[in-house]
Design a protein around this motif. Structure first.
Motif, PDB file in Angstrom:
ATOM      1  N   ILE A  54       0.853  -1.176   0.000  1.00  0.00           N
ATOM      2  CA  ILE A  54       0.000   0.000   0.000  1.00  0.00           C
ATOM      3  C   ILE A  54       0.899   1.239   0.000  1.00  0.00           C
ATOM      4  O   ILE A  54       2.106   1.128   0.199  1.00  0.00           O
ATOM      5  CB  ILE A  54      -0.980   0.022   1.200  1.00  0.00           C
ATOM      6  CG1 ILE A  54      -0.236  -0.165   2.526  1.00  0.00           C
ATOM      7  CG2 ILE A  54      -2.051  -1.023   1.021  1.00  0.00           C
ATOM      8  CD1 ILE A  54      -1.093   0.083   3.744  1.00  0.00           C
ATOM      9  N   GLY A  55       0.302   2.384  -0.213  1.00  0.00           N
ATOM     10  CA  GLY A  55       1.091   3.624  -0.234  1.00  0.00           C
ATOM     11  C   GLY A  55       0.811   4.474  -1.468  1.00  0.00           C
ATOM     12  O   GLY A  55       0.818   5.688  -1.396  1.00  0.00           O
ATOM     13  N   GLY A  56       0.568   3.794  -2.598  1.00  0.00           N
ATOM     14  CA  GLY A  56       0.207   4.521  -3.813  1.00  0.00           C
ATOM     15  C   GLY A  56       1.248   5.545  -4.225  1.00  0.00           C
ATOM     16  O   GLY A  56       2.429   5.425  -3.905  1.00  0.00           O
ATOM     17  N   HIS A  57       0.793   6.568  -4.946  1.00  0.00           N
ATOM     18  CA  HIS A  57       1.719   7.596  -5.429  1.00  0.00           C
ATOM     19  C   HIS A  57       2.312   8.421  -4.290  1.00  0.00           C
ATOM     20  O   HIS A  57       3.430   8.892  -4.384  1.00  0.00           O
ATOM     21  CB  HIS A  57       1.027   8.527  -6.426  1.00  0.00           C
ATOM     22  CG  HIS A  57       0.854   7.909  -7.777  1.00  0.00           C
ATOM     23  ND1 HIS A  57       1.904   7.329  -8.457  1.00  0.00           N
ATOM     24  CD2 HIS A  57      -0.230   7.776  -8.580  1.00  0.00           C
ATOM     25  CE1 HIS A  57       1.465   6.868  -9.618  1.00  0.00           C
ATOM     26  NE2 HIS A  57       0.173   7.115  -9.709  1.00  0.00           N
ATOM     27  N   MET A  58       1.553   8.575  -3.208  1.00  0.00           N
ATOM     28  CA  MET A  58       2.065   9.427  -2.138  1.00  0.00           C
ATOM     29  C   MET A  58       3.367   8.864  -1.575  1.00  0.00           C
ATOM     30  O   MET A  58       4.251   9.618  -1.164  1.00  0.00           O
ATOM     31  CB  MET A  58       1.023   9.603  -1.037  1.00  0.00           C
ATOM     32  CG  MET A  58       1.475  10.627  -0.001  1.00  0.00           C
ATOM     33  SD  MET A  58       0.265  10.911   1.293  1.00  0.00           S
ATOM     34  CE  MET A  58       1.315  11.748   2.486  1.00  0.00           C
ATOM     35  N   ALA A  59       3.488   7.536  -1.568  1.00  0.00           N
ATOM     36  CA  ALA A  59       4.710   6.918  -1.046  1.00  0.00           C
ATOM     37  C   ALA A  59       5.919   7.241  -1.924  1.00  0.00           C
ATOM     38  O   ALA A  59       7.054   7.163  -1.481  1.00  0.00           O
ATOM     39  CB  ALA A  59       4.520   5.411  -0.931  1.00  0.00           C
ATOM     40  N   GLN A  60       5.633   7.601  -3.191  1.00  0.00           N
ATOM     41  CA  GLN A  60       6.739   7.927  -4.105  1.00  0.00           C
ATOM     42  C   GLN A  60       7.246   9.358  -3.924  1.00  0.00           C
ATOM     43  O   GLN A  60       8.328   9.693  -4.387  1.00  0.00           O
ATOM     44  CB  GLN A  60       6.274   7.794  -5.564  1.00  0.00           C
ATOM     45  CG  GLN A  60       5.964   6.387  -6.011  1.00  0.00           C
ATOM     46  CD  GLN A  60       5.506   6.407  -7.458  1.00  0.00           C
ATOM     47  OE1 GLN A  60       4.396   6.821  -7.758  1.00  0.00           O
ATOM     48  NE2 GLN A  60       6.380   5.980  -8.361  1.00  0.00           N
ATOM     49  N   LEU A  61       6.440  10.201  -3.302  1.00  0.00           N
ATOM     50  CA  LEU A  61       6.774  11.624  -3.272  1.00  0.00           C
ATOM     51  C   LEU A  61       7.909  11.922  -2.297  1.00  0.00           C
ATOM     52  O   LEU A  61       8.116  11.229  -1.312  1.00  0.00           O
ATOM     53  CB  LEU A  61       5.545  12.450  -2.884  1.00  0.00           C
ATOM     54  CG  LEU A  61       4.275  12.200  -3.713  1.00  0.00           C
ATOM     55  CD1 LEU A  61       3.167  13.142  -3.269  1.00  0.00           C
ATOM     56  CD2 LEU A  61       4.538  12.347  -5.202  1.00  0.00           C
ATOM     57  N   SER A  62       8.601  13.018  -2.591  1.00  0.00           N
ATOM     58  CA  SER A  62       9.705  13.419  -1.728  1.00  0.00           C
ATOM     59  C   SER A  62       9.159  14.192  -0.535  1.00  0.00           C
ATOM     60  O   SER A  62       9.009  13.664   0.551  1.00  0.00           O
ATOM     61  CB  SER A  62      10.687  14.267  -2.518  1.00  0.00           C
ATOM     62  OG  SER A  62       9.998  15.335  -3.153  1.00  0.00           O
ATOM     63  N   GLU A  63       8.867  15.456  -0.762  1.00  0.00           N
ATOM     64  CA  GLU A  63       8.283  16.276   0.288  1.00  0.00           C
ATOM     65  C   GLU A  63       6.970  16.825  -0.225  1.00  0.00           C
ATOM     66  O   GLU A  63       6.730  16.844  -1.421  1.00  0.00           O
ATOM     67  CB  GLU A  63       9.262  17.397   0.674  1.00  0.00           C
ATOM     68  CG  GLU A  63      10.509  16.818   1.332  1.00  0.00           C
ATOM     69  CD  GLU A  63      11.639  17.813   1.507  1.00  0.00           C
ATOM     70  OE1 GLU A  63      11.388  19.019   1.410  1.00  0.00           O
ATOM     71  OE2 GLU A  63      12.775  17.366   1.733  1.00  0.00           O
ATOM     72  N   THR A  64       6.124  17.283   0.682  1.00  0.00           N
ATOM     73  CA  THR A  64       4.782  17.648   0.258  1.00  0.00           C
ATOM     74  C   THR A  64       4.521  19.140   0.471  1.00  0.00           C
ATOM     75  O   THR A  64       4.949  19.703   1.479  1.00  0.00           O
ATOM     76  CB  THR A  64       3.737  16.842   1.068  1.00  0.00           C
ATOM     77  OG1 THR A  64       4.043  16.985   2.455  1.00  0.00           O
ATOM     78  CG2 THR A  64       3.766  15.376   0.706  1.00  0.00           C
ATOM     79  N   PHE A  65       3.850  19.743  -0.522  1.00  0.00           N
ATOM     80  CA  PHE A  65       3.507  21.159  -0.391  1.00  0.00           C
ATOM     81  C   PHE A  65       2.319  21.317   0.526  1.00  0.00           C
ATOM     82  O   PHE A  65       1.528  20.386   0.614  1.00  0.00           O
ATOM     83  CB  PHE A  65       3.244  21.783  -1.765  1.00  0.00           C
ATOM     84  CG  PHE A  65       2.106  21.176  -2.547  1.00  0.00           C
ATOM     85  CD1 PHE A  65       0.769  21.491  -2.253  1.00  0.00           C
ATOM     86  CD2 PHE A  65       2.349  20.290  -3.604  1.00  0.00           C
ATOM     87  CE1 PHE A  65      -0.273  20.936  -2.983  1.00  0.00           C
ATOM     88  CE2 PHE A  65       1.300  19.740  -4.334  1.00  0.00           C
ATOM     89  CZ  PHE A  65      -0.005  20.063  -4.022  1.00  0.00           C
ATOM     90  N   PRO A  66       2.128  22.461   1.169  1.00  0.00           N
ATOM     91  CA  PRO A  66       3.001  23.634   1.179  1.00  0.00           C
ATOM     92  C   PRO A  66       3.927  23.658   2.402  1.00  0.00           C
ATOM     93  O   PRO A  66       4.552  24.670   2.664  1.00  0.00           O
ATOM     94  CB  PRO A  66       1.990  24.778   1.262  1.00  0.00           C
ATOM     95  CG  PRO A  66       0.901  24.235   2.129  1.00  0.00           C
ATOM     96  CD  PRO A  66       0.853  22.751   1.879  1.00  0.00           C
ATOM     97  N   THR A  67       3.985  22.561   3.146  1.00  0.00           N
ATOM     98  CA  THR A  67       4.743  22.581   4.400  1.00  0.00           C
ATOM     99  C   THR A  67       6.103  21.919   4.261  1.00  0.00           C
ATOM    100  O   THR A  67       6.931  22.021   5.160  1.00  0.00           O
ATOM    101  CB  THR A  67       3.941  21.852   5.487  1.00  0.00           C
ATOM    102  OG1 THR A  67       3.410  20.657   4.898  1.00  0.00           O
ATOM    103  CG2 THR A  67       2.803  22.700   5.990  1.00  0.00           C
ATOM    104  N   LEU A  68       6.308  21.227   3.136  1.00  0.00           N
ATOM    105  CA  LEU A  68       7.560  20.507   2.875  1.00  0.00           C
ATOM    106  C   LEU A  68       7.871  19.437   3.917  1.00  0.00           C
ATOM    107  O   LEU A  68       9.029  19.196   4.226  1.00  0.00           O
ATOM    108  CB  LEU A  68       8.734  21.488   2.742  1.00  0.00           C
ATOM    109  CG  LEU A  68       8.709  22.442   1.548  1.00  0.00           C
ATOM    110  CD1 LEU A  68      10.026  23.198   1.471  1.00  0.00           C
ATOM    111  CD2 LEU A  68       8.462  21.704   0.240  1.00  0.00           C
TER     112      LEU A  68
END
Lengths: 653, 137
Positions: A177-191
């Motif tokens: 599980i995790g989907g695309h979010m697991a692939q992301l580095s940091e998340t906007f807008p809080t990084l």
């Protein structure tokens, strides 16, 4: 019994009364046969308006009620409840729509609008004369939910339903599980780091006593109806006994076969036996037979089986089918990027240094193929100038997709910012059409990128990218200054459009839920029912319904879960009884109805040799009624006789 | 002609100087155009105020320095009072004029020593001072 019908004409302020002569309508209809009472009122949906209806029902002993007002999608339920409290059968209360289908569309011709309103009401009076008293159909409820898709939306929905005390089956097609979010580095807008905020939820899913997690599995078939779905889940052969496997990773380490990693967006290789990423849940490998030497070369290899200390490898494993009963289904199948191959003007994927936004995410990620360093794929050098392109496939009615993919402005701003944080003397350029920053803290984030990280935003769409002297030449324009712009960049990152996941289309047609023309799942109402499908029992979460960022996906998932929890709060589900019924005396058993029913609600009675409608499944769509050659199939409260009289009234014949 | 943008142009020294002299952030401007829309002398300008800033963002300072605009600006501060991003265009104009004048300082147009007594007595005093200040920096 003689009909005593009440007509209640609503002004809706000036919405109706500004165009339709409501007084005249009420007066004319008072003389129509069967009408016992006729009146008009400013706001019929208000408390005094409803009381007017209730009092009239009692005082005039009404057998039918017509409320001439707005669309039945808005207030049919209101007036049916009012009718019930006054002792009437709710299915003998009808709405005549004289707002959306009359006053709003005929504002220029008051006389015609008034005459149409009168006819519209007469049509409903004809219907009401023959309306039968019906009772809602009660069906039992299985308080167990199926969640399809294990990205952030599916995870959130599963947790919320489970925390409400109901069982959940979470089905995910990939190994974790995790989907695309697991692939992301940091998340906007809080990084904040994507995995840091997501993995606790993933672990919670795995440990939750109410959640049955089925990864590497797909939904193969769904039948039944709200409260009583039967689902068949295919647990794909992983060639690993994952119940016994401890995830020691020895097999992965020793496996000699490599193939590009889907999780790393082809920027690195994975083994044929693999766990997609270090924090995978479950952290147990699966074997991909398509790239496995053992399967490709008739049993020549078998290293994983030899090294496994627990004998978990099973080359003979087959797909397993599991059948389950659930009461509701939450579809959270997510998105994909629009294929880079479709953008020939940007190289269509043939230039190594023109990469997709998800590839750049992997590059920025500490667990990614470059360990978080930004490096040109072609030569591994640190790029000193990077161009970011928004609207790659989005907002292009002529060549690609007409809609805005919504998340690209923000993630490319984040990309440009993170690139500058990692390469301090680097220059980031963002080509944009509009910078869309609709979200809490988003505009501030964009301002920060421009002012503090010196990201240069250039207003214009890049027309062409080509390679020249080992660099990627970007041709664009700055429409603010009217200058044609050329940048010899080291790398370009494409903000590719968001499209529904490929699996979603197949699933939607199997589930018989609506999608829009691009394949995004359709909500029951764009504003007021945004998390439900029109087909009862199906709920939508995340970007399967339309492009969405993480907070929106999570919010929608929680909303869908609360809808499911509300559904499960009752032990029975009440369905509308306005469905098809077959007259067994005249049915010839031709089975046409069975062939046309999109819901598999028509069945054949082998003993009596007639068709029958399963009333718990029938949606009342009317397909069988139109198809039945003998007229044996009839819709309750919309019989042929009623329709004939309604049409006659409409045509005034 | 295509304008070849490079990292050096965006972070040009001259642009840095404009920012230092004016105390304004060039990249803060998001090109809404409100300064140009409200400017009472915009008709007399060859490049409108928002475009001046845009050209600076793109590193095109030479084009801006040779424009009529920077001499047309009367520093009425209409632009600054309405700018949603707090950018004072008039201060940027001050800085640009200062840069031009300092360049001219190297090559004076008025020969101060060559001014005759007759010229000094006939010409208005302010005119002489203005000529020396504007033309000689």
């Amino acid at each position: 019994m003689e009909e005593r019908i009440g007509v209640f004409v609503c002004h809706c302020g000036t919405n109706i009364a500004g165009v339709v002569d409501v007084k005249r309508v009420a007066e004319e209809l008072a003389d129509y046969p069967g009408v016992a009472y006729s009146t008009d009122y400013t706001y019929m949906c208000s408390d005094p308006g409803q009381n007017l209806v209730k009092d009239a029902i009692k005082k005039h002993n009404l057998t039918g009620v017509i409320v001439a007002a707005c669309s039945p999608t808005l207030h049919e339920a209101t007036f049916r409840r009012a009718g019930m409290t006054a002792g009437m059968n709710q299915y003998q209360v009808e709405i005549a729509n004289i707002r959306e289908q009359c006053s709003w569309v005929h504002q220029g011709d008051k006389e015609a609008a008034t005459s149409k309103a009168i006819r519209t009401i007469k049509v409903m009076i004809e219907k009401a004369r023959l309306d039968e008293a019906l009772e809602p159909i009660s069906v039992p409820m299985t308080p167990r939910a199926l969640v399809v898709g294990g990205g952030i939306a599916g995870i959130q929905a599963a947790l919320d339903v489970a925390n409400a005390g109901h069982e959940v089956i979470l089905v995910e097609k990939s190994a974790s599980i995790g989907g695309h979010m697991a692939q992301l580095s940091e998340t906007f807008p809080t990084l904040d780091c994507s995995q840091c905020i997501m993995t606790p939820k993933m672990v919670e899913v795995a440990q939750h006593p109410k959640i049955r997690l089925m990864t590497y599995s797909e939904v193969d078939d769904v039948s039944g109806y709200v409260g009583n779905f039967k689902v068949k889940i295919r647990k794909k052969a992983a060639y690993v006994n994952r119940d016994v496997c401890t995830g020691c990773g020895l097999c992965v380490e020793k496996c000699p076969a490599k193939t590009p990693s889907e999780f790393d967006e082809q920027l690195a290789d994975r083994k044929a036996i693999y766990t997609p990423f270090p924090q995978a849940v479950p952290n147990k490998p699966v074997l991909d037979a398509e790239h496995c030497t053992y399967f490709l070369k008739d049993g020549k290899c078998g290293i994983c089986a030899k090294v496994c200390p627990l004998d978990c490898i099973d080359y003979e494993q087959k797909d397993e089918f599991i059948e389950e009963e659930v009461g509701a289904i939450i579809v959270a199948t997510g998105y994909d990027l629009y294929p880079i191959e479709n953008l020939g003007e940007y190289g269509g994927g043939k230039y190594a240094d023109v990469i997709t936004s998800l590839q750049f995410e992997r590059m920025l990620s500490a667990s990614g193929p470059t360990g978080g360093e930004v490096l040109r794929p072609s030569d591994g050098e640190v790029p000193s100038e990077v161009v970011f392109l928004t609207c790659c496939g989005s907002r292009d009615t002529e060549n690609h997709l007409p809609y805005c993919s919504k998340i690209c402005c923000m993630y490319l701003t984040k990309h440009a910012m993170l690139y500058r944080h990692k390469v301090h003397d680097g220059q980031a350029y963002v080509f944009y059409m509009d910078v869309r920053t609709g979200g809490k803290g988003y505009e501030e984030f964009y301002t920060r990128a421009a002012e503090e990280d010196d990201v240069l935003y250039i207003r214009g769409k890049v027309s062409k990218i080509f390679e020249e002297d080992g660099r990627v030449m970007v041709w664009g324009v700055d429409t603010l200054s009217g200058r044609k712009i050329e940048i010899a960049a080291d790398m370009a990152v494409l903000g590719l459009a968001t499209v529904p996941n490929e699996a979603a289309a197949k699933l939607a047609s199997m589930l018989k839920i609506h999608t829009d023309e691009w394949g995004f799942l359709s909500e029951a109402h764009p504003k007021l029912r945004p998390v439900e499908s029109l087909t009862p029992g199906f709920y939508l979460a995340g970007s399967a319904q339309g492009p969405k960022d993480i907070p929106e996906s999570v919010a929608q998932a929680s909303a869908a879960a609360s809808k499911v929890a509300a559904l499960f709060a009752e032990t029975e589900y009440h369905r509308e009884p306005v469905i098809a019924v077959i007259d067994e005396d005249t049915c010839a058993g031709c089975r046409v109805c069975i062939s046309v029913c999109p819901y598999d609600a028509a069945e054949f009675d082998d003993e009596k040799k007639v068709a029958r409608i399963k009333e718990a499944i029938c949606e009342g769509c009317g397909a069988c009624i139109a198809a039945c050659p003998s007229g044996s199939a009839q819709q309750k409260n919309l019989t042929d006789e009623q329709l004939y009289k309604m049409v006659s009234a409409a045509l005034e014949v | 002609m295509r304008l070849r943008l490079t990292a050096g142009m965006v972070k040009d020294e001259a642009i840095d100087r404009v920012e230092t002299l004016s105390g304004q952030s060039i990249l803060a401007c998001y090109q809404c155009g409100r300064c140009s829309a409200g400017c009472p002398v915009v008709e007399e300008m060859d490049i409108i105020p928002s475009e001046v800033i845009r050209l600076l963002q793109l590193g095109q300072i030479d084009e801006v320095l040779s424009s009529k605009t920077i001499w047309t600006c009367a520093s009425c501060l209409q632009c600054a009072s309405r700018c949603p991003k707090g950018v004072e265009f008039s201060s940027i104009c001050d800085a640009l004029r200062a840069i031009v004048l300092r360049i001219r300082l190297a090559t004076p147009k008025v020969d101060a020593d060559g001014l005759t007594k007759v010229m000094m007595s006939d010409a208005p005093q302010m005119g002489v001072v203005g000529a020396l200040r504007k033309l000689n920096g």
